[in-house]
Write a protein that holds these residues in place. Sequence first.
Motif, PDB file in Angstrom:
ATOM      1  N   PRO A  10     -67.090 -81.869 -22.795  1.00 25.15           N
ATOM      2  CA  PRO A  10     -67.058 -82.244 -24.216  1.00 25.15           C
ATOM      3  C   PRO A  10     -66.816 -81.055 -25.143  1.00 25.15           C
ATOM      4  N   VAL A  11     -67.375 -79.888 -24.799  1.00 30.34           N
ATOM      5  CA  VAL A  11     -67.135 -78.715 -25.639  1.00 30.34           C
ATOM      6  C   VAL A  11     -65.658 -78.346 -25.618  1.00 30.34           C
ATOM      7  N   SER A  12     -65.048 -78.408 -24.433  1.00 28.10           N
ATOM      8  CA  SER A  12     -63.614 -78.108 -24.329  1.00 28.10           C
ATOM      9  C   SER A  12     -62.789 -79.121 -25.113  1.00 28.10           C
ATOM     10  N   ASN A  13     -63.198 -80.391 -25.017  1.00 26.67           N
ATOM     11  CA  ASN A  13     -62.472 -81.426 -25.775  1.00 26.67           C
ATOM     12  C   ASN A  13     -62.589 -81.183 -27.275  1.00 26.67           C
ATOM     13  N   LEU A  14     -63.810 -80.877 -27.724  1.00 30.14           N
ATOM     14  CA  LEU A  14     -64.010 -80.630 -29.150  1.00 30.14           C
ATOM     15  C   LEU A  14     -63.219 -79.411 -29.613  1.00 30.14           C
ATOM     16  N   LEU A  15     -63.256 -78.349 -28.823  1.00 30.17           N
ATOM     17  CA  LEU A  15     -62.538 -77.130 -29.198  1.00 30.17           C
ATOM     18  C   LEU A  15     -61.042 -77.359 -29.245  1.00 30.17           C
ATOM     19  N   THR A  16     -60.515 -78.037 -28.214  1.00 28.49           N
ATOM     20  CA  THR A  16     -59.064 -78.281 -28.177  1.00 28.49           C
ATOM     21  C   THR A  16     -58.631 -79.162 -29.331  1.00 28.49           C
ATOM     22  N   GLN A  17     -59.409 -80.233 -29.546  1.00 30.22           N
ATOM     23  CA  GLN A  17     -59.043 -81.163 -30.613  1.00 30.22           C
ATOM     24  C   GLN A  17     -59.138 -80.483 -31.979  1.00 30.22           C
ATOM     25  N   THR A  18     -60.146 -79.644 -32.153  1.00 25.39           N
ATOM     26  CA  THR A  18     -60.286 -78.937 -33.436  1.00 25.39           C
ATOM     27  C   THR A  18     -59.136 -77.948 -33.642  1.00 25.39           C
ATOM     28  N   GLN A  19     -58.759 -77.227 -32.585  1.00 26.22           N
ATOM     29  CA  GLN A  19     -57.655 -76.271 -32.703  1.00 26.22           C
ATOM     30  C   GLN A  19     -56.340 -76.978 -33.011  1.00 26.22           C
ATOM     31  N   VAL A  20     -56.120 -78.103 -32.348  1.00 26.02           N
ATOM     32  CA  VAL A  20     -54.888 -78.859 -32.626  1.00 26.02           C
ATOM     33  C   VAL A  20     -54.893 -79.378 -34.055  1.00 26.02           C
ATOM     34  N   THR A  21     -56.060 -79.822 -34.518  1.00 19.62           N
ATOM     35  CA  THR A  21     -56.150 -80.354 -35.882  1.00 19.62           C
ATOM     36  C   THR A  21     -55.873 -79.269 -36.910  1.00 19.62           C
ATOM     37  N   LEU A  22     -56.363 -78.078 -36.652  1.00 18.19           N
ATOM     38  CA  LEU A  22     -56.175 -76.990 -37.598  1.00 18.19           C
ATOM     39  C   LEU A  22     -54.797 -76.346 -37.516  1.00 18.19           C
ATOM     40  N   SER A  23     -54.024 -76.755 -36.521  1.00 25.96           N
ATOM     41  CA  SER A  23     -52.698 -76.120 -36.361  1.00 25.96           C
ATOM     42  C   SER A  23     -51.734 -76.499 -37.490  1.00 25.96           C
ATOM     43  N   ARG A  24     -51.985 -77.624 -38.156  1.00 21.40           N
ATOM     44  CA  ARG A  24     -51.129 -78.029 -39.274  1.00 21.40           C
ATOM     45  C   ARG A  24     -51.906 -78.971 -40.184  1.00 21.40           C
ATOM     46  N   ALA A  25     -51.402 -79.153 -41.354  1.00 26.15           N
ATOM     47  CA  ALA A  25     -52.053 -80.029 -42.336  1.00 26.15           C
ATOM     48  C   ALA A  25     -51.920 -81.483 -41.919  1.00 26.15           C
ATOM     49  N   ARG A  26     -52.952 -82.271 -42.153  1.00 25.35           N
ATOM     50  CA  ARG A  26     -52.955 -83.681 -41.765  1.00 25.35           C
ATOM     51  C   ARG A  26     -53.486 -84.531 -42.911  1.00 25.35           C
ATOM     52  N   SER A  27     -53.312 -85.808 -42.752  1.00 20.83           N
ATOM     53  CA  SER A  27     -53.762 -86.740 -43.790  1.00 20.83           C
ATOM     54  C   SER A  27     -55.256 -86.982 -43.649  1.00 20.83           C
ATOM     55  N   ALA A  28     -55.815 -87.593 -44.701  1.00 21.04           N
ATOM     56  CA  ALA A  28     -57.249 -87.889 -44.676  1.00 21.04           C
ATOM     57  C   ALA A  28     -57.596 -88.853 -43.553  1.00 21.04           C
ATOM     58  N   ASP A  29     -56.708 -89.834 -43.262  1.00 15.24           N
ATOM     59  CA  ASP A  29     -56.981 -90.777 -42.165  1.00 15.24           C
ATOM     60  C   ASP A  29     -57.004 -90.062 -40.816  1.00 15.24           C
ATOM     61  N   ASP A  30     -56.096 -89.094 -40.640  1.00 14.09           N
ATOM     62  CA  ASP A  30     -56.088 -88.335 -39.381  1.00 14.09           C
ATOM     63  C   ASP A  30     -57.381 -87.544 -39.218  1.00 14.09           C
TER      64      ASP A  30
END
Length: 467
Positions: free
Chosen positions: A263-283
């Motif tokens: 779960p820590v790896s999933n959270l870290l990966t997902q957070t890094q991908v999310t921060l890689s570019r701007a996203r919408s509020a729904d995302d």
Amino acid sequence: MRALSRISLTQRLTLMFVLAASSVLLVLGFVIASSVEQHFEDLDMEVLSGKMELTRQALLRVHSQQGLTEFTHQLAYSLVGHHGMEVMVIDVDDTVIFATGHAGFDPARVMRQAIQAPDQPALWQLDAQTYRGLAARLPTAMADAAGQPLQVFVAVAADIVHHQTYMQSFLQTLWLFVAGAALLTGVLGWVAVHRGLTPLRAMRRQAQGVTAQQLSQRLPVNTIPRELAELAQSLNEMLARLEVAFQRLTDFSSDIAHELRTPVSNLLTQTQVTLSRARSADDYRQILESNAEEFERMARMISDMLLLAKSDHGLVLPQREGLSLALEVRALFDYFDAVAEEKNVSLRLLGDGSVSADRLMLRRALGNLLSNALRHADPVSTVTVCVSGLEHGVEISVANQGEAIAPEHLARVFDRFFRVDPARQRSSEGTGLGLAITQSIAQAHGGTIRAASNDGVTTFTVYLPRT
């Protein structure tokens, strides 16, 4: 007591050995000394009694004062050559009729001895000499004014200085021998104890080689004395338990690291991908909801681990109350009804019983078993919960039809994070602590749990005492 604890076992055993041997030697010395002293007293008494009886017979032949004078002369002649033998004759008027050269005894003491303890030995001190003497009141053939036989007091004594000198030398030799024997006993005892504890020192050297990496090492049992063999066997059993516990702890540490890494790896990966570019509020909302699910799973896992840790230290204390097992199981059926309907599995309850238990803990334990049974049940099958009343408790069994558990896995199904099939998706199968928690709850209530899997039917049975 604290000073005694600093003494080595060899010194303690040697000291006890010396004390025991010295006590025996001292008692033996006192017995020997008393026997020798008694022997000398018996010899003196034999001589003194003979002289007293001789004097008694001679006095019975005294019919007049002239005869009494002749008696004293005859008594003086009879004592010639008897060195150290003293005789004193006293009449009733405290007048000394006859006395040998060294018989300077107090007449009053002689008369008192003759009246109070006749024919009993007594020790008389005269100047620097010690005498063992007898005193008696003896009749003569003469009669007094009242017509009664005239009596005189006779004292017979023997010089015992030579006996005392011998006893002093004998006792000195005896106690020197006792002291030497005690010292020799201490040396020999130390040697015997030191050699006798050689196997114990060997066990200590071997025990020093036991480390966390060498818990498989065992102490020899067949080559040491029987008393130490029992200790070695107990230590070997303790090492075996430690080895199993250490292996389980190692496996548990590895499993928990793996469980938390995912779960820590999933959270870290997902957070890094999310921060890689701007996203919408729904995302962002979807990502946070996904993260929240992972956090909830981790929170459940940590909570379960905390419960198990408390259980290991006996800190799980049930709040008991009288419960109807049928009602509790039906309440759980209502909760799992949707899951059972989705898998096309029916739920069936057989029997009833009452028990004194913690309601929340009991529901959690039975819920874990029902959840596990539904997860592994074949479609279009039945999960059966059977409640059986016993003499001192109740048994609750949860059975499902499905893939059987291999015998080698049955012994480990209650281990933490253990899964029969490690390849299954962990995220879909909970934290892997359900059966371990169920076992802890059963043990907290003084009960047990066991598992069986035969002919495609897997059954978990919980036993709980009534009180």
